[in-house]
Design an enzyme around this catalytic site. Structure first.
Site, PDB file in Angstrom:
ATOM      1  N   TYR A   1       0.826  -1.217   0.000  1.00 23.16           N
ATOM      2  CA  TYR A   1       0.000   0.000   0.000  1.00 23.16           C
ATOM      3  C   TYR A   1       0.860   1.267   0.000  1.00 23.16           C
ATOM      4  CZ  TYR A   1      -3.972  -2.974   0.254  1.00 23.16           C
ATOM      5  OH  TYR A   1      -4.906  -3.932  -0.076  1.00 23.16           O
TER       6      TYR A   1
ATOM      7  N   LEU B   1     -14.120  -1.661 -21.035  1.00 27.11           N
ATOM      8  CA  LEU B   1     -13.284  -2.005 -22.195  1.00 27.11           C
ATOM      9  C   LEU B   1     -13.709  -3.353 -22.784  1.00 27.11           C
ATOM     10  CD1 LEU B   1     -11.080  -0.382 -23.459  1.00 27.11           C
ATOM     11  CD2 LEU B   1      -9.380  -1.548 -22.070  1.00 27.11           C
TER      12      LEU B   1
ATOM     13  N   HIS C   1     -14.436   0.878  -0.742  1.00 21.98           N
ATOM     14  CA  HIS C   1     -13.311   0.008  -0.363  1.00 21.98           C
ATOM     15  C   HIS C   1     -12.203   0.767   0.345  1.00 21.98           C
ATOM     16  CE1 HIS C   1     -14.513  -3.076  -3.712  1.00 21.98           C
ATOM     17  NE2 HIS C   1     -15.274  -3.179  -2.628  1.00 21.98           N
TER      18      HIS C   1
ATOM     19  N   SER D   1     -14.628  -5.082 -13.570  1.00 26.15           N
ATOM     20  CA  SER D   1     -14.724  -6.428 -14.165  1.00 26.15           C
ATOM     21  C   SER D   1     -15.886  -7.229 -13.595  1.00 26.15           C
ATOM     22  CB  SER D   1     -13.421  -7.187 -13.904  1.00 26.15           C
ATOM     23  OG  SER D   1     -13.248  -7.353 -12.486  1.00 26.15           O
TER      24      SER D   1
ATOM     25  N   ASN E   1     -12.588   2.146  -6.096  1.00 25.80           N
ATOM     26  CA  ASN E   1     -11.184   2.539  -6.173  1.00 25.80           C
ATOM     27  C   ASN E   1     -10.727   3.195  -4.882  1.00 25.80           C
ATOM     28  OD1 ASN E   1     -11.393   1.606  -8.773  1.00 25.80           O
ATOM     29  ND2 ASN E   1     -11.605   3.638  -9.684  1.00 25.80           N
TER      30      ASN E   1
ATOM     31  N   ARG F   1       1.571   2.022  -3.580  1.00 28.06           N
ATOM     32  CA  ARG F   1       0.402   2.548  -4.309  1.00 28.06           C
ATOM     33  C   ARG F   1       0.041   3.953  -3.840  1.00 28.06           C
ATOM     34  NH1 ARG F   1      -3.895  -1.975  -3.586  1.00 28.06           N
ATOM     35  NH2 ARG F   1      -5.192  -0.634  -4.889  1.00 28.06           N
TER      36      ARG F   1
ATOM     37  N   CYS G   1       0.199   6.880  15.634  1.00 27.11           N
ATOM     38  CA  CYS G   1      -1.074   7.578  15.373  1.00 27.11           C
ATOM     39  C   CYS G   1      -1.112   8.850  16.212  1.00 27.11           C
ATOM     40  CB  CYS G   1      -2.239   6.673  15.768  1.00 27.11           C
ATOM     41  SG  CYS G   1      -2.155   6.181  17.486  1.00 27.11           S
TER      42      CYS G   1
ATOM     43  N   GLY H   1     -15.851   0.732 -15.828  1.00 23.14           N
ATOM     44  CA  GLY H   1     -14.482   0.272 -15.587  1.00 23.14           C
ATOM     45  C   GLY H   1     -14.334  -0.738 -14.478  1.00 23.14           C
TER      46      GLY H   1
HETATM   47  C1  BV8 Z   1     -17.591  -8.679   1.968  1.00 22.16           C
HETATM   48  C2  BV8 Z   1      -9.321  -2.789  -1.616  1.00 22.16           C
HETATM   49  C3  BV8 Z   1     -19.204  -9.217   3.687  1.00 22.16           C
HETATM   50  C4  BV8 Z   1      -8.039  -3.534  -1.674  1.00 22.16           C
HETATM   51  C5  BV8 Z   1     -10.826  -4.339  -2.652  1.00 22.16           C
HETATM   52  C6  BV8 Z   1     -20.833 -12.589  -2.504  1.00 22.16           C
HETATM   53  C7  BV8 Z   1     -21.396 -11.664  -1.642  1.00 22.16           C
HETATM   54  C8  BV8 Z   1     -20.595 -10.990  -0.722  1.00 22.16           C
HETATM   55  C9  BV8 Z   1     -19.215 -11.253  -0.664  1.00 22.16           C
HETATM   56  C10 BV8 Z   1     -18.650 -12.172  -1.517  1.00 22.16           C
HETATM   57  C11 BV8 Z   1     -19.454 -12.840  -2.442  1.00 22.16           C
HETATM   58  N1  BV8 Z   1     -18.653 -13.680  -3.142  1.00 22.16           N
HETATM   59  C12 BV8 Z   1     -17.361 -13.544  -2.713  1.00 22.16           C
HETATM   60  C13 BV8 Z   1     -17.337 -12.663  -1.699  1.00 22.16           C
HETATM   61  C14 BV8 Z   1     -16.133 -12.303  -0.952  1.00 22.16           C
HETATM   62  C15 BV8 Z   1     -15.309 -11.179  -1.580  1.00 22.16           C
HETATM   63  C16 BV8 Z   1     -15.222 -11.251  -3.079  1.00 22.16           C
HETATM   64  O1  BV8 Z   1     -15.954 -10.583  -3.788  1.00 22.16           O
HETATM   65  N2  BV8 Z   1     -14.258 -12.027  -3.554  1.00 22.16           N
HETATM   66  C17 BV8 Z   1     -14.057 -12.101  -5.001  1.00 22.16           C
HETATM   67  C18 BV8 Z   1     -12.549 -12.231  -5.275  1.00 22.16           C
HETATM   68  C19 BV8 Z   1     -14.833 -13.301  -5.529  1.00 22.16           C
HETATM   69  N3  BV8 Z   1     -15.845  -9.895  -1.182  1.00 22.16           N
HETATM   70  C20 BV8 Z   1     -15.440  -9.337  -0.014  1.00 22.16           C
HETATM   71  O2  BV8 Z   1     -14.690  -9.908   0.764  1.00 22.16           O
HETATM   72  C21 BV8 Z   1     -15.988  -7.975   0.313  1.00 22.16           C
HETATM   73  N4  BV8 Z   1     -16.521  -7.980   1.662  1.00 22.16           N
HETATM   74  O3  BV8 Z   1     -18.113  -9.422   1.192  1.00 22.16           O
HETATM   75  O4  BV8 Z   1     -18.049  -8.479   3.291  1.00 22.16           O
HETATM   76  C22 BV8 Z   1     -20.441  -8.695   3.043  1.00 22.16           C
HETATM   77  C23 BV8 Z   1     -21.368  -9.598   2.539  1.00 22.16           C
HETATM   78  C24 BV8 Z   1     -22.523  -9.117   1.931  1.00 22.16           C
HETATM   79  C25 BV8 Z   1     -22.755  -7.748   1.835  1.00 22.16           C
HETATM   80  C26 BV8 Z   1     -21.839  -6.864   2.340  1.00 22.16           C
HETATM   81  C27 BV8 Z   1     -20.654  -7.327   2.927  1.00 22.16           C
HETATM   82  C28 BV8 Z   1     -14.888  -6.934   0.342  1.00 22.16           C
HETATM   83  C29 BV8 Z   1     -14.346  -6.745  -1.040  1.00 22.16           C
HETATM   84  C30 BV8 Z   1     -13.375  -5.548  -1.030  1.00 22.16           C
HETATM   85  C31 BV8 Z   1     -11.980  -6.018  -1.335  1.00 22.16           C
HETATM   86  N5  BV8 Z   1     -11.110  -4.862  -1.497  1.00 22.16           N
HETATM   87  N6  BV8 Z   1     -10.110  -3.236  -2.738  1.00 22.16           N
HETATM   88  C32 BV8 Z   1      -7.119  -2.886  -2.643  1.00 22.16           C
HETATM   89  O5  BV8 Z   1      -7.531  -2.031  -3.455  1.00 22.16           O
HETATM   90  O6  BV8 Z   1      -5.938  -3.279  -2.594  1.00 22.16           O
HETATM   91  S1  BV8 Z   1     -11.414  -5.031  -4.071  1.00 22.16           S
HETATM   92  C33 BV8 Z   1     -10.477  -4.643  -5.407  1.00 22.16           C
HETATM   93  O7  BV8 Z   1     -11.168  -5.249  -6.544  1.00 22.16           O
HETATM   94  C34 BV8 Z   1     -10.399  -3.175  -5.779  1.00 22.16           C
HETATM   95  O8  BV8 Z   1     -11.113  -2.302  -4.940  1.00 22.16           O
HETATM   96  C35 BV8 Z   1     -11.050  -3.162  -7.158  1.00 22.16           C
HETATM   97  O9  BV8 Z   1     -11.677  -1.982  -7.418  1.00 22.16           O
HETATM   98  C36 BV8 Z   1     -12.016  -4.235  -6.998  1.00 22.16           C
HETATM   99  C37 BV8 Z   1     -12.750  -4.710  -8.175  1.00 22.16           C
HETATM  100  O10 BV8 Z   1     -11.874  -4.783  -9.248  1.00 22.16           O
HETATM  101  P1  BV8 Z   1     -12.144  -3.801 -10.483  1.00 22.16           P
HETATM  102  O11 BV8 Z   1     -12.228  -2.409  -9.969  1.00 22.16           O
HETATM  103  O12 BV8 Z   1     -13.289  -4.300 -11.253  1.00 22.16           O
HETATM  104  O13 BV8 Z   1     -10.792  -3.917 -11.247  1.00 22.16           O
HETATM  105  P2  BV8 Z   1     -10.395  -5.064 -12.292  1.00 22.16           P
HETATM  106  O14 BV8 Z   1      -8.952  -4.914 -12.579  1.00 22.16           O
HETATM  107  O15 BV8 Z   1     -10.928  -6.380 -11.831  1.00 22.16           O
HETATM  108  O16 BV8 Z   1     -11.223  -4.704 -13.610  1.00 22.16           O
HETATM  109  C38 BV8 Z   1     -10.956  -3.509 -14.291  1.00 22.16           C
HETATM  110  C39 BV8 Z   1     -11.932  -3.470 -15.462  1.00 22.16           C
HETATM  111  O17 BV8 Z   1     -11.726  -2.246 -16.170  1.00 22.16           O
HETATM  112  C40 BV8 Z   1     -11.713  -4.584 -16.466  1.00 22.16           C
HETATM  113  O18 BV8 Z   1     -12.956  -5.160 -16.800  1.00 22.16           O
HETATM  114  C41 BV8 Z   1     -11.088  -3.880 -17.689  1.00 22.16           C
HETATM  115  O19 BV8 Z   1     -11.526  -4.463 -18.904  1.00 22.16           O
HETATM  116  C42 BV8 Z   1     -11.651  -2.507 -17.557  1.00 22.16           C
HETATM  117  N7  BV8 Z   1     -10.815  -1.449 -18.131  1.00 22.16           N
HETATM  118  C43 BV8 Z   1      -9.462  -1.404 -18.189  1.00 22.16           C
HETATM  119  N8  BV8 Z   1      -9.090  -0.234 -18.767  1.00 22.16           N
HETATM  120  C44 BV8 Z   1     -10.227   0.461 -19.046  1.00 22.16           C
HETATM  121  C45 BV8 Z   1     -11.322  -0.313 -18.643  1.00 22.16           C
HETATM  122  N9  BV8 Z   1     -12.590   0.094 -18.802  1.00 22.16           N
HETATM  123  C46 BV8 Z   1     -12.786   1.307 -19.362  1.00 22.16           C
HETATM  124  N10 BV8 Z   1     -11.786   2.109 -19.778  1.00 22.16           N
HETATM  125  C47 BV8 Z   1     -10.495   1.720 -19.640  1.00 22.16           C
HETATM  126  N11 BV8 Z   1      -9.497   2.523 -20.061  1.00 22.16           N
END
Ligand code: BV8
Length: 247
Positions: free
Chosen positions: A64, A216, A121, A191, A104, A67, A148, A189
Site C-alpha cells: 500500500y 473495455l 473500499h 470487471s 477505487n 500505491r 497515530c 471500468g
Molecule cells: C464482503 C481494496 C461481507 C483492496 C478491494 C458474494 C457476496 C458478498 C461477498 C462475496 C461474495 N462472493 C465472494 C465474496 C467475498 C469477496 C469477493 O468478492 N471475492 C471475489 C474475489 C470473488 N468480497 C469481499 O470480501 C468484500 N466484503 O463481502 O463483506 C459482506 C457480505 C454481503 C454484503 C456486504 C458485505 C470486500 C471486497 C473488497 C476487497 N477490497 N479493494 C485494494 O484495493 O488493494 S477489491 C479490489 O477489486 C479493488 O477495490 C477493485 O476496485 C475491486 C474490483 O476490481 P475492479 O475495480 O473491477 O478492477 P479489475 O482490474 O478487476 O477490472 C478492471 C476493469 O476495467 C476490467 O474489466 C477492464 O476491462 C476494464 N478497463 C481497463 N481499462 C479500461 C477499462 N474500462 C474502461 N476504460 C479503460 N481505459
C-alpha cells in the site's frame, strides 16, 4: 439504434454511478486483473486480507505504501472530470439526486471535484488506528515506527484505511438505499469480479432502473445490464454524459 439515441429517451432524476479500476487506467493507475495488473505480482490472500496483515504486516504496508506514493504521479483523466462536471450540472435541478460509488482507493474522483462520492473500499490517502479506530490523513509511508496522533502509546498502530477481502465495505446502507431508489445505474471500468459491488446492478434493475455498463470488455455481470458500451472510459464517459446535459 446508437447508444446515445436510446439513452436520450431517458430523463433520469436519480442516478447512481459505480466505478472500478478501469476508470483510472488511462491515468496510469494499474488495474487489478488486466494482464499487467496489481494482482499479477501478488496473491490477494498475501496482500489484501486481514490474515495477510496479521501474518506479514511489512509486506502489506509495502504494497500500500507503493500505491499511495504513486498517487503523486497520476492525475484525474477526462472520465473523472466528466463525472464531476455532470454531477454539478445535474444537481442544479433541485429534485435530481446523484451518487458516485467507487471501488477505487485512489483519490482521482476527489481531485476531479466529485462531491457525492463514497469510497466503498476505503482510500489510500487515509490510515486507521488499530486501537481507537480513528481515521487519519496519510501521505507518508506507514512503517512500524509510524505513530497515530490519537493514542501515541506504541508503534504498529496504523493500518491502511482499506477494506480487505472478508471485511465489510463502507457506507453500505447509504449505497443500498440509493440503488433501491435510482432510475439510472451506470457501471464504469469494473470487471464485476468483486462482491457486493458486482451485485449492485441486480438491485438497481429490480428497483426499475435502466442499467448501463461502460467497460473495455464485457464484465462478469454484463448480461444483467440493459445496455453495454464497449470502449475506454476516457472517451466513452464524456460522450455519453452529454446525452443528458441539456444546457
Ligand atoms: C464482503 C481494496 C461481507 C483492496 C478491494 C458474494 C457476496 C458478498 C461477498 C462475496 C461474495 N462472493 C465472494 C465474496 C467475498 C469477496 C469477493 O468478492 N471475492 C471475489 C474475489 C470473488 N468480497 C469481499 O470480501 C468484500 N466484503 O463481502 O463483506 C459482506 C457480505 C454481503 C454484503 C456486504 C458485505 C470486500 C471486497 C473488497 C476487497 N477490497 N479493494 C485494494 O484495493 O488493494 S477489491 C479490489 O477489486 C479493488 O477495490 C477493485 O476496485 C475491486 C474490483 O476490481 P475492479 O475495480 O473491477 O478492477 P479489475 O482490474 O478487476 O477490472 C478492471 C476493469 O476495467 C476490467 O474489466 C477492464 O476491462 C476494464 N478497463 C481497463 N481499462 C479500461 C477499462 N474500462 C474502461 N476504460 C479503460 N481505459
Amino acid at each position: 439504434m446508437p447508444a446515445e439515441d436510446s439513452l436520450k429517451l431517458l430523463s433520469p432524476q436519480k442516478i447512481v454511478v459505480l466505478t472500478g479500476a478501469g476508470i483510472s487506467a488511462e491515468s496510469g493507475v494499474k488495474t487489478f486483473r488486466d494482464n499487467d495488473g496489481l494482482w499479477e505480482h501478488h496473491r490477494i490472500e498475501d496482500v489484501a486480507t486481514p490474515e495477510a496483515f496479521a501474518r506479514d504486516p511489512e509486506l502489506v504496508q509495502h504494497f500500500y505504501n507503493l500505491r499511495r506514493a504513486q498517487l503523486n504521479d497520476v492525475a484525474p483523466n477526462s472520465a473523472h472530470h466528466a463525472l464531476a462536471a455532470f454531477e454539478q450540472h445535474f444537481l442544479q435541478k433541485t429534485d435530481n439526486e446523484f451518487l458516485l460509488v467507487t471501488q477505487n482507493v485512489d483519490n482521482l474522483h476527489d481531485r476531479a471535484g466529485s462531491k457525492n462520492l463514497l469510497h466503498m473500499h476505503g482510500e489510500l490517502a487515509l490510515s486507521r488506528c488499530i486501537n481507537s479506530g480513528q481515521i487519519h490523513q496519510q501521505k507518508q509511508p506507514i512503517t512500524p515506527e509510524s505513530r497515530c496522533t490519537c493514542c501515541h502509546i506504541n508503534h504498529n498502530t496504523l493500518r491502511p484505511h482499506i477494506v480487505w477481502f472478508g471485511e465489510m465495505p463502507l457506507h453500505m446502507d447509504t449505497i443500498y438505499q440509493a440503488l433501491e431508489q435510482c432510475d439510472l445505474f451506470i457501471s464504469i471500468g469494473t470487471s464485476g469480479h468483486v462482491y457486493p459491488a458486482a451485485g449492485f446492478v441486480e438491485i438497481a434493475r429490480a428497483a426499475g432502473a435502466y442499467t448501463l455498463e461502460i467497460n473495455l470488455e464485457p464484465s462478469q455481470v454484463n448480461r444483467l445490464f440493459h445496455q453495454h458500451i464497449q470502449g475506454p472510459a476516457g472517451t466513452e464517459v464524456p460522450k455519453i454524459l452529454k446525452t443528458w446535459q441539456t444546457i
